[in-house]
Design an enzyme around this catalytic site. Structure first.
Site, mmCIF file in Angstrom:
data_model
loop_
_atom_site.group_PDB
_atom_site.id
_atom_site.type_symbol
_atom_site.label_atom_id
_atom_site.label_comp_id
_atom_site.label_asym_id
_atom_site.label_seq_id
_atom_site.Cartn_x
_atom_site.Cartn_y
_atom_site.Cartn_z
ATOM 1 N N ASP A 151 -6.737 -1.581 -4.784
ATOM 2 C CA ASP A 151 -7.804 -1.299 -3.821
ATOM 3 C C ASP A 151 -8.803 -0.291 -4.390
ATOM 4 O OD1 ASP A 151 -6.550 -2.970 -1.969
ATOM 5 O OD2 ASP A 151 -5.461 -1.316 -1.033
ATOM 6 N N ASP A 154 0.862 -1.178 0.000
ATOM 7 C CA ASP A 154 0.000 0.000 0.000
ATOM 8 C C ASP A 154 0.898 1.227 0.000
ATOM 9 O OD1 ASP A 154 -2.352 -1.472 0.057
ATOM 10 O OD2 ASP A 154 -2.545 -1.384 2.226
#
Length: 190
Positions: free
Chosen positions: A146, A132
């Site tokens: 995502d 991330d």
């Protein structure tokens, strides 16, 4: 099934739409590689304190849910989800172009994060989880995959709430009109 039907299915499924999936997966994986290579310190986007590029390895799924689960289980979930959606697209051949695109964006996000989980299962790189790198301080850390999953889920909700409902209403209306026309004809015959 004739040879032409196979070619048509191949074109419709693998050429017409899968290019989008491949493009989104490439964007996701390249952005993660760049984040791993260059994000040593957080970078504030547009000088905003609440929006940063900040590297974080997420061992779970959304909002670190299931962060204790083995990576191969999470990789398997990604793979199975993608296969089920792809099978649905191939077997059911949904007619709505928008609906197909929404499903394929979901597949791309699932595969993008599935690749990370698969690589970390086999310890290809020295991390365990999903990369991330977009950080919103009042929300969470996330990545391009995502975004694909989240947006496709939102658009599926909108689609099923409004678009598919309108199509069903039109079909019902058309069927009722036909029924009314037939009953009117029957009355005229009497």
């Amino acid at each position: 099934m004739t040879k032409r039907n196979y070619k048509e299915i191949f074109y419709n499924v693998f050429v017409k739409y899968q290019g989008l999936v491949i493009l989104l997966i490439i964007i996701d994986q390249v952005s993660k590689i760049l984040a791993l290579k260059f994000l040593k310190e957080p970078i504030y986007i547009f000088g905003l304190n609440w929006l940063q590029l900040k590297l974080q390895i997420n061992p779970g799924i959304a909002f670190s849910f299931l962060d204790d689960a083995p990576q191969f289980v999470l990789a398997l979930i990604s793979i199975v989800t993608s296969v089920i959606i792809e099978y649905y697209i191939i077997a059911k051949k949904p007619q709505g172009k928008i609906f197909n695109i929404i499903l394929l964006v979901l597949v791309a996000g699932s595969i993008g994060n599935g690749i990370d989980r698969t690589l970390s299962t086999f310890n290809i790189f020295n991390y365990t989880g999903v990369i991330d790198f977009i950080y919103v301080t009042f929300f969470a850390n996330f990545n391009f995959a995502d975004i694909c999953v989240t947006l496709s889920c939102i658009f599926l909700l909108i689609y099923f709430s409004f678009v598919s409902d309108d199509k069903n209403k039109k079909a019902i209306s058309t069927n009722n009109d036909t029924t009314i026309d037939n009953s009117t004809k029957d009355n005229k015959d009497e």
